[in-house]
Design an enzyme around this catalytic site. Structure first.
Site, PDB file in Angstrom:
ATOM      1  N   GLY A  57      27.572 -78.284 -11.873  1.00  0.00           N
ATOM      2  CA  GLY A  57      27.657 -77.513 -13.112  1.00  0.00           C
ATOM      3  C   GLY A  57      28.161 -76.118 -12.822  1.00  0.00           C
ATOM      4  O   GLY A  57      28.109 -75.652 -11.681  1.00  0.00           O
ATOM      5  N   GLN A  62      28.476 -67.202 -14.877  1.00  0.00           N
ATOM      6  CA  GLN A  62      28.724 -67.196 -13.432  1.00  0.00           C
ATOM      7  C   GLN A  62      30.135 -66.741 -13.080  1.00  0.00           C
ATOM      8  O   GLN A  62      30.427 -66.452 -11.923  1.00  0.00           O
ATOM      9  CB  GLN A  62      28.487 -68.595 -12.832  1.00  0.00           C
ATOM     10  CG  GLN A  62      27.025 -69.018 -12.889  1.00  0.00           C
ATOM     11  CD  GLN A  62      26.819 -70.362 -12.235  1.00  0.00           C
ATOM     12  OE1 GLN A  62      27.018 -71.402 -12.849  1.00  0.00           O
ATOM     13  NE2 GLN A  62      26.434 -70.357 -10.964  1.00  0.00           N
ATOM     14  N   CYS A 107      22.398 -72.854  -6.086  1.00  0.00           N
ATOM     15  CA  CYS A 107      23.208 -72.252  -7.142  1.00  0.00           C
ATOM     16  C   CYS A 107      24.445 -71.642  -6.508  1.00  0.00           C
ATOM     17  O   CYS A 107      24.356 -71.036  -5.443  1.00  0.00           O
ATOM     18  CB  CYS A 107      22.384 -71.189  -7.858  1.00  0.00           C
ATOM     19  SG  CYS A 107      23.247 -70.401  -9.231  1.00  0.00           S
ATOM     20  N   LEU A 108      25.570 -71.819  -7.164  1.00  0.00           N
ATOM     21  CA  LEU A 108      26.816 -71.252  -6.642  1.00  0.00           C
ATOM     22  C   LEU A 108      26.776 -69.727  -6.654  1.00  0.00           C
ATOM     23  O   LEU A 108      27.565 -69.081  -5.974  1.00  0.00           O
ATOM     24  CB  LEU A 108      28.017 -71.769  -7.449  1.00  0.00           C
ATOM     25  CG  LEU A 108      28.287 -73.272  -7.336  1.00  0.00           C
ATOM     26  CD1 LEU A 108      29.333 -73.709  -8.347  1.00  0.00           C
ATOM     27  CD2 LEU A 108      28.716 -73.654  -5.931  1.00  0.00           C
ATOM     28  N   HIS A 150      19.367 -76.437 -15.636  1.00  0.00           N
ATOM     29  CA  HIS A 150      19.801 -75.355 -14.737  1.00  0.00           C
ATOM     30  C   HIS A 150      20.907 -74.528 -15.404  1.00  0.00           C
ATOM     31  O   HIS A 150      20.874 -73.294 -15.372  1.00  0.00           O
ATOM     32  CB  HIS A 150      20.278 -75.980 -13.409  1.00  0.00           C
ATOM     33  CG  HIS A 150      20.807 -75.014 -12.396  1.00  0.00           C
ATOM     34  ND1 HIS A 150      20.217 -74.804 -11.166  1.00  0.00           N
ATOM     35  CD2 HIS A 150      21.902 -74.197 -12.416  1.00  0.00           C
ATOM     36  CE1 HIS A 150      20.908 -73.903 -10.484  1.00  0.00           C
ATOM     37  NE2 HIS A 150      21.950 -73.518 -11.218  1.00  0.00           N
ATOM     38  N   GLU A 151      21.866 -75.233 -16.023  1.00  0.00           N
ATOM     39  CA  GLU A 151      22.989 -74.526 -16.669  1.00  0.00           C
ATOM     40  C   GLU A 151      22.537 -73.776 -17.922  1.00  0.00           C
ATOM     41  O   GLU A 151      22.949 -72.640 -18.160  1.00  0.00           O
ATOM     42  CB  GLU A 151      24.108 -75.512 -17.036  1.00  0.00           C
ATOM     43  CG  GLU A 151      24.731 -76.266 -15.875  1.00  0.00           C
ATOM     44  CD  GLU A 151      25.019 -75.415 -14.671  1.00  0.00           C
ATOM     45  OE1 GLU A 151      25.457 -74.264 -14.839  1.00  0.00           O
ATOM     46  OE2 GLU A 151      24.769 -75.872 -13.553  1.00  0.00           O
ATOM     47  N   HIS A 154      21.162 -70.524 -17.167  1.00  0.00           N
ATOM     48  CA  HIS A 154      22.157 -69.471 -16.891  1.00  0.00           C
ATOM     49  C   HIS A 154      22.561 -68.749 -18.178  1.00  0.00           C
ATOM     50  O   HIS A 154      22.872 -67.560 -18.161  1.00  0.00           O
ATOM     51  CB  HIS A 154      23.404 -70.056 -16.227  1.00  0.00           C
ATOM     52  CG  HIS A 154      23.291 -70.218 -14.736  1.00  0.00           C
ATOM     53  ND1 HIS A 154      22.905 -69.196 -13.893  1.00  0.00           N
ATOM     54  CD2 HIS A 154      23.528 -71.288 -13.934  1.00  0.00           C
ATOM     55  CE1 HIS A 154      22.903 -69.633 -12.636  1.00  0.00           C
ATOM     56  NE2 HIS A 154      23.272 -70.908 -12.635  1.00  0.00           N
TER      57      HIS A 154
HETATM   58  C1  SB7 Z   1      20.979 -78.382  -7.949  1.00  0.00           C
HETATM   59  C2  SB7 Z   1      22.160 -77.693  -8.192  1.00  0.00           C
HETATM   60  C3  SB7 Z   1      22.589 -77.457  -9.484  1.00  0.00           C
HETATM   61  C4  SB7 Z   1      21.809 -77.903 -10.522  1.00  0.00           C
HETATM   62  C5  SB7 Z   1      20.656 -78.574 -10.291  1.00  0.00           C
HETATM   63  C6  SB7 Z   1      20.240 -78.814  -9.005  1.00  0.00           C
HETATM   64  C7  SB7 Z   1      23.870 -76.734  -9.843  1.00  0.00           C
HETATM   65  C8  SB7 Z   1      24.482 -75.917  -8.773  1.00  0.00           C
HETATM   66  C9  SB7 Z   1      25.683 -75.161  -9.255  1.00  0.00           C
HETATM   67  N1  SB7 Z   1      25.353 -74.083 -10.092  1.00  0.00           N
HETATM   68  O1  SB7 Z   1      25.082 -72.890  -9.602  1.00  0.00           O
HETATM   69  C10 SB7 Z   1      25.591 -74.145 -11.446  1.00  0.00           C
HETATM   70  O2  SB7 Z   1      24.994 -73.164 -12.160  1.00  0.00           O
HETATM   71 NI    NI Z   2      23.545 -72.118 -10.895  1.00  0.00          NI
END
Ligand code: SB7
Ligand code: NI
Length: 182
Positions: A57, A62, A107-108, A150-151, A154
């Protein structure tokens, strides 16, 4: 598309703005870019060439755009391939049962590993709008539901580690089932 901003950037802690339709050309392109980034990050050649970390995601804040838009793309999730853009997304109902990834979340926008269980709803029903302004509904479960939450966080200025128990990161979460990532 701009680079992914990291922890400490104010956009990650703001409540993002609702989007109005029809989308501006700029917003329309942003939606394409978010999804393209995710697809490219799963491509073995492109990800190496551009040094992209794979993500399931990516949310507009971001990339320093404080609007209620995110993209999701995953081949990991069982069943139908998951690939969509969500604008003004909402969770309209959710299970009582919670779930968490035993390996935790990443998270990215976060460069350091942060360990601990992140409680999420196991099943959610969501609504959102697509790029053309059509509303859609989906039911998501397991990893897809976790990623959606998670998104959505954000867009509300919340980071995954805000949910981790500070005193005991691996404390059992009552009424939850654990999920192991393949
Ligand atoms: C592990 C990773 C994510 C969601 C749920 C569990 C997304 C990682 C990428 N992101 O930072 C998106 O926001
Ligand atoms: Ni994230």
């Amino acid at each position: 598309m701009k680079d992914i901003v990291r922890e400490g950037h104010p956009s990650l802690r703001k409540r993002a703005e609702e989007v109005t339709f029809p989308l501006s050309d700029e917003d329309y392109k942003l939606c394409d870019d978010l999804l393209t980034y995710l697809k490219n990050s799963h491509d073995p050649e492109i990800s190496v060439k551009y040094n992209l970390r794979p993500g399931i995601g990516l949310a507009a804040p971001q990339v320093d755009v404080s609007k209620r838009i995110f993209a999701m793309h995953s081949t990991e999730v069982k069943g139908e391939p998951l690939s969509f853009v969500a604008i003004n997304p909402k969770i309209i109902s959710h299970s009582v049962e919670k779930t968490f990834l035993t390996s935790g979340e990443g998270c990215l926008s976060v460069d350091r590993p942060i360990e601990g269980y992140v409680p999420r709803y196991t099943r959610i029903s969501i609504t959102a709008f697509d790029q053309d302004g059509n509303e859609f509904k989906k039911r998501l479960r397991g990893l897809a539901a976790i990623a959606f939450q998670h998104e959505l966080d954000h867009l509300n200025g919340i980071m995954f580690y805000d949910h981790i128990n500070k005193d005991d990161p691996f404390k059992e979460i009552p009424g939850s089932i654990q999920l192991e990532r393949a």
